[in-house]
Design a protein around this motif. Structure first.
Motif, PDB file in Angstrom:
ATOM      1  N   VAL A   1      -2.360   2.919  -3.351  1.00 19.14           N
ATOM      2  CA  VAL A   1      -1.585   1.726  -2.752  1.00 19.14           C
ATOM      3  C   VAL A   1      -1.764   0.609  -3.479  1.00 19.14           C
ATOM      4  O   VAL A   1      -1.162  -0.312  -3.380  1.00 19.14           O
ATOM      5  CB  VAL A   1      -2.174   1.571  -1.229  1.00 19.14           C
ATOM      6  CG1 VAL A   1      -1.842   0.215  -0.511  1.00 19.14           C
ATOM      7  CG2 VAL A   1      -1.907   2.817  -0.291  1.00 19.14           C
ATOM      8  N   GLY A   2      -2.937   0.497  -4.315  1.00 20.59           N
ATOM      9  CA  GLY A   2      -3.385  -0.512  -5.210  1.00 20.59           C
ATOM     10  C   GLY A   2      -4.218  -1.610  -4.348  1.00 20.59           C
ATOM     11  O   GLY A   2      -3.987  -2.811  -4.757  1.00 20.59           O
ATOM     12  N   LEU A   3      -5.003  -0.976  -3.531  1.00 19.77           N
ATOM     13  CA  LEU A   3      -6.108  -1.864  -2.754  1.00 19.77           C
ATOM     14  C   LEU A   3      -7.250  -1.594  -3.437  1.00 19.77           C
ATOM     15  O   LEU A   3      -7.657  -0.552  -4.005  1.00 19.77           O
ATOM     16  CB  LEU A   3      -6.157  -1.774  -1.260  1.00 19.77           C
ATOM     17  CG  LEU A   3      -5.017  -2.296  -0.548  1.00 19.77           C
ATOM     18  CD1 LEU A   3      -4.760  -1.615   0.878  1.00 19.77           C
ATOM     19  CD2 LEU A   3      -4.665  -3.816  -0.755  1.00 19.77           C
ATOM     20  N   THR A   4      -8.261  -2.258  -3.135  1.00 21.65           N
ATOM     21  CA  THR A   4      -9.555  -2.281  -3.743  1.00 21.65           C
ATOM     22  C   THR A   4     -10.156  -1.439  -2.434  1.00 21.65           C
ATOM     23  O   THR A   4      -9.861  -1.518  -1.488  1.00 21.65           O
ATOM     24  CB  THR A   4     -10.517  -3.518  -3.800  1.00 21.65           C
ATOM     25  OG1 THR A   4     -10.536  -4.216  -2.620  1.00 21.65           O
ATOM     26  CG2 THR A   4     -10.045  -4.465  -4.955  1.00 21.65           C
TER      27      THR A   4
ATOM     28  N   VAL B   1      -2.157  -9.048   6.699  1.00 21.50           N
ATOM     29  CA  VAL B   1      -1.686  -8.139   5.898  1.00 21.50           C
ATOM     30  C   VAL B   1      -0.588  -8.640   5.224  1.00 21.50           C
ATOM     31  O   VAL B   1       0.652  -8.813   5.960  1.00 21.50           O
ATOM     32  CB  VAL B   1      -1.522  -6.737   6.481  1.00 21.50           C
ATOM     33  CG1 VAL B   1      -1.021  -5.528   5.743  1.00 21.50           C
ATOM     34  CG2 VAL B   1      -2.900  -6.135   7.179  1.00 21.50           C
ATOM     35  N   ARG B   2      -0.258  -8.380   4.130  1.00 25.65           N
ATOM     36  CA  ARG B   2       1.134  -8.717   3.361  1.00 25.65           C
ATOM     37  C   ARG B   2       2.024  -7.540   3.666  1.00 25.65           C
ATOM     38  O   ARG B   2       1.612  -6.456   3.849  1.00 25.65           O
ATOM     39  CB  ARG B   2       0.837  -8.570   1.778  1.00 25.65           C
ATOM     40  CG  ARG B   2       0.459  -9.801   1.331  1.00 25.65           C
ATOM     41  CD  ARG B   2       0.479  -9.932  -0.154  1.00 25.65           C
ATOM     42  NE  ARG B   2      -0.311 -11.343  -0.743  1.00 25.65           N
ATOM     43  CZ  ARG B   2      -1.757 -11.391  -0.811  1.00 25.65           C
ATOM     44  NH1 ARG B   2      -2.147 -10.242  -0.773  1.00 25.65           N
ATOM     45  NH2 ARG B   2      -2.085 -12.167  -1.233  1.00 25.65           N
ATOM     46  N   PHE B   3       3.281  -7.964   3.853  1.00 22.65           N
ATOM     47  CA  PHE B   3       4.307  -6.876   3.941  1.00 22.65           C
ATOM     48  C   PHE B   3       4.320  -5.949   2.853  1.00 22.65           C
ATOM     49  O   PHE B   3       4.433  -4.844   3.012  1.00 22.65           O
ATOM     50  CB  PHE B   3       5.628  -7.581   4.226  1.00 22.65           C
ATOM     51  CG  PHE B   3       5.981  -7.942   5.641  1.00 22.65           C
ATOM     52  CD1 PHE B   3       5.108  -7.597   6.562  1.00 22.65           C
ATOM     53  CD2 PHE B   3       7.432  -8.246   5.907  1.00 22.65           C
ATOM     54  CE1 PHE B   3       5.277  -8.216   7.863  1.00 22.65           C
ATOM     55  CE2 PHE B   3       7.570  -8.572   7.325  1.00 22.65           C
ATOM     56  CZ  PHE B   3       6.528  -8.462   8.257  1.00 22.65           C
ATOM     57  N   SER B   4       3.994  -6.553   1.487  1.00 17.00           N
ATOM     58  CA  SER B   4       4.124  -5.527   0.364  1.00 17.00           C
ATOM     59  C   SER B   4       3.076  -4.535   0.581  1.00 17.00           C
ATOM     60  O   SER B   4       3.094  -3.383   0.298  1.00 17.00           O
ATOM     61  CB  SER B   4       3.976  -6.266  -0.624  1.00 17.00           C
ATOM     62  OG  SER B   4       2.577  -7.102  -0.842  1.00 17.00           O
ATOM     63  N   THR B   5       1.900  -4.964   1.168  1.00 17.49           N
ATOM     64  CA  THR B   5       0.703  -3.904   1.321  1.00 17.49           C
ATOM     65  C   THR B   5       1.040  -2.802   2.407  1.00 17.49           C
ATOM     66  O   THR B   5       1.025  -1.827   2.351  1.00 17.49           O
ATOM     67  CB  THR B   5      -0.451  -4.753   1.743  1.00 17.49           C
ATOM     68  OG1 THR B   5      -0.713  -5.829   0.729  1.00 17.49           O
ATOM     69  CG2 THR B   5      -1.637  -3.795   1.645  1.00 17.49           C
TER      70      THR B   5
ATOM     71  N   PRO C   1       5.468   1.609   9.862  1.00 18.19           N
ATOM     72  CA  PRO C   1       4.264   0.443  10.145  1.00 18.19           C
ATOM     73  C   PRO C   1       3.855   1.012  11.507  1.00 18.19           C
ATOM     74  O   PRO C   1       2.611   0.872  11.668  1.00 18.19           O
ATOM     75  CB  PRO C   1       5.086  -0.829  10.006  1.00 18.19           C
ATOM     76  CG  PRO C   1       6.125  -0.210   9.043  1.00 18.19           C
ATOM     77  CD  PRO C   1       6.575   1.033   9.456  1.00 18.19           C
ATOM     78  N   GLY C   2       4.644   1.275  12.349  1.00 22.03           N
ATOM     79  CA  GLY C   2       4.213   1.600  13.892  1.00 22.03           C
ATOM     80  C   GLY C   2       3.143   2.746  13.995  1.00 22.03           C
ATOM     81  O   GLY C   2       2.210   2.688  14.932  1.00 22.03           O
ATOM     82  N   ASP C   3       3.293   3.543  12.959  1.00 31.07           N
ATOM     83  CA  ASP C   3       2.118   4.680  12.922  1.00 31.07           C
ATOM     84  C   ASP C   3       0.751   4.143  12.596  1.00 31.07           C
ATOM     85  O   ASP C   3      -0.334   4.703  12.603  1.00 31.07           O
ATOM     86  CB  ASP C   3       2.844   5.881  11.926  1.00 31.07           C
ATOM     87  CG  ASP C   3       3.846   6.192  12.270  1.00 31.07           C
ATOM     88  OD1 ASP C   3       4.320   6.409  13.635  1.00 31.07           O
ATOM     89  OD2 ASP C   3       4.531   6.930  11.492  1.00 31.07           O
ATOM     90  N   LEU C   4       0.845   2.912  11.936  1.00 31.01           N
ATOM     91  CA  LEU C   4      -0.321   2.443  11.278  1.00 31.01           C
ATOM     92  C   LEU C   4      -1.023   1.156  12.191  1.00 31.01           C
ATOM     93  O   LEU C   4      -2.339   1.270  12.138  1.00 31.01           O
ATOM     94  CB  LEU C   4      -0.110   1.817   9.730  1.00 31.01           C
ATOM     95  CG  LEU C   4       0.340   2.829   8.729  1.00 31.01           C
ATOM     96  CD1 LEU C   4       0.405   2.065   7.466  1.00 31.01           C
ATOM     97  CD2 LEU C   4      -1.136   3.737   8.256  1.00 31.01           C
TER      98      LEU C   4
END
Lengths: 70, 159
Positions: free
Chosen positions: A25-28, A43-47, A59-62
């Motif tokens: 995902v590119g997150l720490t 949370v950013r939409f890009s994240t 998104p609804g699953d998360l």
């Protein structure tokens, strides 16, 4: 926060480790932990998009709204 | 940003220069000038020490502003200007300007009531108005810094 990020559920379903998830995902890992234990304020939409792509879900699953307990 | 770094560097250089010039004024020029004036016109001799004290205090206020600006520039360089730490130094600048303004107002009132020609009071009025504008500008800038600090904190919470 009454909005819960259900990363752990989706990770378990795909048998993906937190390390692999954060890398793809590119997150720490620290930020993934913030998301998982519900301390995230925004949370950013890009994240969100990257998480949905990596986990192949919507998104609804998360994101889930729960009644505030306190 | 390269431009910003250069400007900060140049600003620091001139702040040091300004501080050095002010120290010369504070220790040599101003006391010497008032000692000379007291010798030239003995009827004003009793004003020597109050005038020396007040002008040296004004220079001190400018020096406080210089030191606070220096600290703020350090924060700029470390990209920590939008943190609560910056407000401490901005407060220092605001209080230094306020102190200078208050003493200038007292001097203006004293000179205004005792002067026999309008030259000095007008000059002091100009200074007083200028410092009022400067002080209020700093208060507005302080509020803007506060807003920017809140925005930065909000943005840093975004994942």
């Amino acid at each position: 926060m009454p909005i819960v990020v259900r990363i752990d559920v989706e990770l378990a379903r795909r048998k993906m480790s937190v390390g692999e998830f954060s890398e793809r995902v590119g997150l720490t890992p620290a930020n993934v932990a913030v998301l998982k234990n519900g301390r995230a304020k925004a949370v950013r939409f890009s994240t969100l998009e990257a998480m949905c792509r990596v986990l192949d879900c919507q998104p609804g699953d998360l994101l889930e709204w729960v009644e505030e307990t306190s | 940003m390269v431009g910003e770094r250069r400007a900060v560097g140049a600003l620091r250089l001139f702040l040091v220069l300004l501080f050095a010039i002010l120290v010369v004024f504070q220790t040599l020029s101003l006391p010497g000038k008032f000692a000379y004036m007291a010798k030239e016109s003995p009827d004003l001799a009793d004003l020597r020490w109050p005038a020396t004290a007040v002008t040296v205090f004004w220079v001190l206020c400018v020096q406080v502003v210089i030191v606070c600006t220096w600290r703020l520039l350090t924060l700029v360089r470390r990209d920590r200007i939008f943190t609560p730490a910056a407000l401490t130094w901005v407060d220092g600048i605001v209080w230094a300007i306020a102190a200078a303004w208050a003493t200038l107002l007292a001097v203006f009132l004293y000179v205004g009531f005792t002067a026999d020609d309008p030259g000095a009071p007008m000059l002091l009025l100009l200074l007083l108005t200028g410092i009022t504008v400067l002080g209020l500008l700093m208060v507005v800038m302080r509020a803007l810094l506060r807003q920017a600090t809140t925005l930065r904190a909000d943005m840093e919470a975004v994942i």
